[in-house]
Write a protein that holds these residues in place. Structure first.
Motif, PDB file in Angstrom:
ATOM      1  N   ALA A 265       0.854  -1.192   0.000  1.00  0.00           N
ATOM      2  CA  ALA A 265       0.000   0.000   0.000  1.00  0.00           C
ATOM      3  C   ALA A 265       0.884   1.234   0.000  1.00  0.00           C
ATOM      4  N   ALA A 266       0.559   2.188  -0.887  1.00  0.00           N
ATOM      5  CA  ALA A 266       1.381   3.394  -1.000  1.00  0.00           C
ATOM      6  C   ALA A 266       0.550   4.527  -1.595  1.00  0.00           C
ATOM      7  N   ARG A 267       1.154   5.701  -1.629  1.00  0.00           N
ATOM      8  CA  ARG A 267       0.517   6.907  -2.186  1.00  0.00           C
ATOM      9  C   ARG A 267       1.428   7.469  -3.265  1.00  0.00           C
ATOM     10  N   VAL A 268       0.858   7.924  -4.369  1.00  0.00           N
ATOM     11  CA  VAL A 268       1.647   8.547  -5.433  1.00  0.00           C
ATOM     12  C   VAL A 268       1.990   9.973  -5.001  1.00  0.00           C
ATOM     13  N   PRO A 269       3.273  10.289  -4.786  1.00  0.00           N
ATOM     14  CA  PRO A 269       3.632  11.619  -4.283  1.00  0.00           C
ATOM     15  C   PRO A 269       3.720  12.697  -5.356  1.00  0.00           C
ATOM     16  N   SER A 270       3.893  12.267  -6.620  1.00  0.00           N
ATOM     17  CA  SER A 270       4.006  13.232  -7.716  1.00  0.00           C
ATOM     18  C   SER A 270       3.655  12.538  -9.017  1.00  0.00           C
ATOM     19  N   ALA A 271       3.289  13.329 -10.027  1.00  0.00           N
ATOM     20  CA  ALA A 271       2.889  12.747 -11.310  1.00  0.00           C
ATOM     21  C   ALA A 271       4.025  11.961 -11.952  1.00  0.00           C
ATOM     22  N   ASP A 272       5.250  12.447 -11.824  1.00  0.00           N
ATOM     23  CA  ASP A 272       6.374  11.760 -12.449  1.00  0.00           C
ATOM     24  C   ASP A 272       6.683  10.407 -11.811  1.00  0.00           C
ATOM     25  N   ARG A 273       6.227  10.188 -10.581  1.00  0.00           N
ATOM     26  CA  ARG A 273       6.440   8.903  -9.926  1.00  0.00           C
ATOM     27  C   ARG A 273       5.348   7.893 -10.279  1.00  0.00           C
ATOM     28  N   LEU A 274       4.267   8.365 -10.889  1.00  0.00           N
ATOM     29  CA  LEU A 274       3.116   7.503 -11.163  1.00  0.00           C
ATOM     30  C   LEU A 274       3.450   6.282 -12.022  1.00  0.00           C
ATOM     31  N   PRO A 275       4.129   6.416 -13.177  1.00  0.00           N
ATOM     32  CA  PRO A 275       4.366   5.232 -14.020  1.00  0.00           C
ATOM     33  C   PRO A 275       5.085   4.111 -13.286  1.00  0.00           C
ATOM     34  N   ALA A 276       6.134   4.446 -12.550  1.00  0.00           N
ATOM     35  CA  ALA A 276       6.907   3.417 -11.852  1.00  0.00           C
ATOM     36  C   ALA A 276       6.105   2.797 -10.712  1.00  0.00           C
ATOM     37  N   MET A 277       5.371   3.617  -9.967  1.00  0.00           N
ATOM     38  CA  MET A 277       4.623   3.092  -8.822  1.00  0.00           C
ATOM     39  C   MET A 277       3.435   2.254  -9.263  1.00  0.00           C
ATOM     40  N   LEU A 278       2.789   2.658 -10.350  1.00  0.00           N
ATOM     41  CA  LEU A 278       1.666   1.876 -10.863  1.00  0.00           C
ATOM     42  C   LEU A 278       2.159   0.534 -11.383  1.00  0.00           C
ATOM     43  N   ARG A 279       3.278   0.543 -12.054  1.00  0.00           N
ATOM     44  CA  ARG A 279       3.843  -0.713 -12.560  1.00  0.00           C
ATOM     45  C   ARG A 279       4.237  -1.635 -11.403  1.00  0.00           C
ATOM     46  N   TYR A 280       4.803  -1.061 -10.350  1.00  0.00           N
ATOM     47  CA  TYR A 280       5.190  -1.870  -9.196  1.00  0.00           C
ATOM     48  C   TYR A 280       3.955  -2.478  -8.528  1.00  0.00           C
ATOM     49  N   ALA A 281       2.890  -1.679  -8.418  1.00  0.00           N
ATOM     50  CA  ALA A 281       1.650  -2.173  -7.815  1.00  0.00           C
ATOM     51  C   ALA A 281       1.098  -3.350  -8.611  1.00  0.00           C
ATOM     52  N   LEU A 282       1.094  -3.232  -9.922  1.00  0.00           N
ATOM     53  CA  LEU A 282       0.583  -4.304 -10.785  1.00  0.00           C
ATOM     54  C   LEU A 282       1.451  -5.558 -10.691  1.00  0.00           C
ATOM     55  N   ALA A 283       2.762  -5.366 -10.594  1.00  0.00           N
ATOM     56  CA  ALA A 283       3.668  -6.513 -10.460  1.00  0.00           C
ATOM     57  C   ALA A 283       3.432  -7.229  -9.136  1.00  0.00           C
ATOM     58  N   GLN A 284       3.209  -6.455  -8.073  1.00  0.00           N
ATOM     59  CA  GLN A 284       2.915  -7.051  -6.768  1.00  0.00           C
ATOM     60  C   GLN A 284       1.609  -7.832  -6.803  1.00  0.00           C
ATOM     61  N   MET A 285       0.615  -7.283  -7.500  1.00  0.00           N
ATOM     62  CA  MET A 285      -0.683  -7.938  -7.593  1.00  0.00           C
ATOM     63  C   MET A 285      -0.585  -9.263  -8.342  1.00  0.00           C
ATOM     64  N   ARG A 286       0.211  -9.312  -9.403  1.00  0.00           N
ATOM     65  CA  ARG A 286       0.256 -10.471 -10.287  1.00  0.00           C
ATOM     66  C   ARG A 286       1.177 -11.585  -9.783  1.00  0.00           C
ATOM     67  N   ASN A 287       2.163 -11.266  -8.956  1.00  0.00           N
ATOM     68  CA  ASN A 287       3.204 -12.232  -8.637  1.00  0.00           C
ATOM     69  C   ASN A 287       3.204 -12.645  -7.172  1.00  0.00           C
ATOM     70  N   GLY A 288       3.763 -13.844  -6.922  1.00  0.00           N
ATOM     71  CA  GLY A 288       3.774 -14.374  -5.570  1.00  0.00           C
ATOM     72  C   GLY A 288       2.380 -14.820  -5.163  1.00  0.00           C
ATOM     73  N   ARG A 289       2.131 -14.866  -3.852  1.00  0.00           N
ATOM     74  CA  ARG A 289       0.789 -15.221  -3.399  1.00  0.00           C
ATOM     75  C   ARG A 289      -0.162 -14.116  -3.834  1.00  0.00           C
ATOM     76  N   PRO A 290      -1.265 -14.452  -4.520  1.00  0.00           N
ATOM     77  CA  PRO A 290      -2.196 -13.416  -4.970  1.00  0.00           C
ATOM     78  C   PRO A 290      -2.769 -12.623  -3.804  1.00  0.00           C
ATOM     79  N   GLY A 291      -3.148 -11.400  -4.083  1.00  0.00           N
ATOM     80  CA  GLY A 291      -3.750 -10.565  -3.052  1.00  0.00           C
ATOM     81  C   GLY A 291      -3.957  -9.149  -3.560  1.00  0.00           C
ATOM     82  N   PRO A 292      -4.722  -8.341  -2.834  1.00  0.00           N
ATOM     83  CA  PRO A 292      -4.961  -6.953  -3.253  1.00  0.00           C
ATOM     84  C   PRO A 292      -3.768  -6.053  -2.959  1.00  0.00           C
ATOM     85  N   VAL A 293      -3.626  -5.024  -3.771  1.00  0.00           N
ATOM     86  CA  VAL A 293      -2.648  -3.959  -3.525  1.00  0.00           C
ATOM     87  C   VAL A 293      -3.394  -2.630  -3.589  1.00  0.00           C
ATOM     88  N   LEU A 294      -2.864  -1.626  -2.912  1.00  0.00           N
ATOM     89  CA  LEU A 294      -3.530  -0.315  -2.861  1.00  0.00           C
ATOM     90  C   LEU A 294      -2.557   0.784  -3.272  1.00  0.00           C
TER      91      LEU A 294
END
Length: 250
Positions: free
Chosen positions: A128-157
């Motif tokens: 779970a995290a917060r996007v601190p700036s627009a320029d950080r959005l692409p990397a943080m969104l990609r990380y969130a999706l990777a966390q969601m898809r890999n390892g034990r399944p589960g929600p990410v925020l």
């Protein structure tokens, strides 16, 4: 969406979801992403309560064994507060889900008056995290999706603050779909487990939802037939083994 051309942060979220194969957005007003998704060709599905919304998204994810991404957005404050129970249930069930709550202006974070979901939801999400700036959005969104898809399944925020979503990304990269990484056990450990299983005098296989997420039902049937072992499934693992098979024990 490549190069030096500036891209609005909200539009980039829609672009990324499209690249990930998202067809539906489970949303509860008010959230700017709902209209942006509709304009971008992603169909919004609206529920009467936040917990119902989460349950709908979880059912959608389960119906495809996690192959179709479930994305949820709710308003900041009372919206994400009301969603806690549903997200906690999805976490207990091991259901992959991307939760995108709105949030107050990031520049005013910490001054009071806005509910901060990140500390509380860290207990019921994989990340779970917060996007601190627009320029950080692409990397943080990609990380969130990777966390969601890999390892034990589960929600990410990932919280999308109001002011950040109105900003432009100075140099937006092309979002590429996140890969689902599959890992294997140590061959020596597998050999030991196989010997223990073959030596068991009264063998019963207890199969859970992981068989469904891994799309390993055919392998489970083959294993049960080789061993001649009856198979019992958990409630969430129901469907992982054919109910009409001679070795199905319910």
């Amino acid at each position: 969406m490549e190069g030096d051309r500036k891209v609005n942060a909200l539009d980039f979220v829609v672009h990324a979801m499209k690249q990930e194969g998202v067809e539906y957005l489970f949303g509860y007003p008010m959230h700017a992403l709902i209209e942006a998704a509709a304009i971008g060709g992603i169909r919004p599905i609206i529920a009467r309560t936040e917990k119902t919304l989460i349950n709908m998204a979880e059912g959608y994810a389960m119906a495809s064994d996690g192959a179709r991404p479930a994305v949820v957005c709710v308003q900041g404050g009372p919206g994400i507060e009301n969603a806690f129970g549903g997200v906690a249930q999805a976490f207990a069930d091991g259901t992959p889900m991307l939760v995108l709550p709105g949030g107050g202006d990031v520049r005013a974070h910490g001054l009071g008056g806005e509910y901060d979901p990140v500390p509380a939801f860290r207990h019921v999400t994989k990340w779970a995290a917060r996007v601190p700036s627009a320029d950080r959005l692409p990397a943080m969104l990609r990380y969130a999706l990777a966390q969601m898809r890999n390892g034990r399944p589960g929600p990410v925020l990932l919280e999308l603050p109001r002011d950040v979503m109105g900003m432009d990304i100075s140099s937006a990269p092309q979002h590429l779909p996140t890969a689902r990484v599959r890992s294997a056990g140590d061959p020596a450990d597998i050999d030991t487990i196989a010997r223990v299983i073959l030596a068991a005098p009264r063998l019963v296989i207890h199969a859970g939802q992981g068989v469904l997420w891994s799309q390993a039902s055919a392998a489970l049937v083959e294993l049960a037939e080789i061993l001649g072992a009856p198979v019992v499934t958990t409630l969430s693992g129901k469907g992982a083994f054919p109910e009409d098979h001679r070795l199905a024990a319910g």
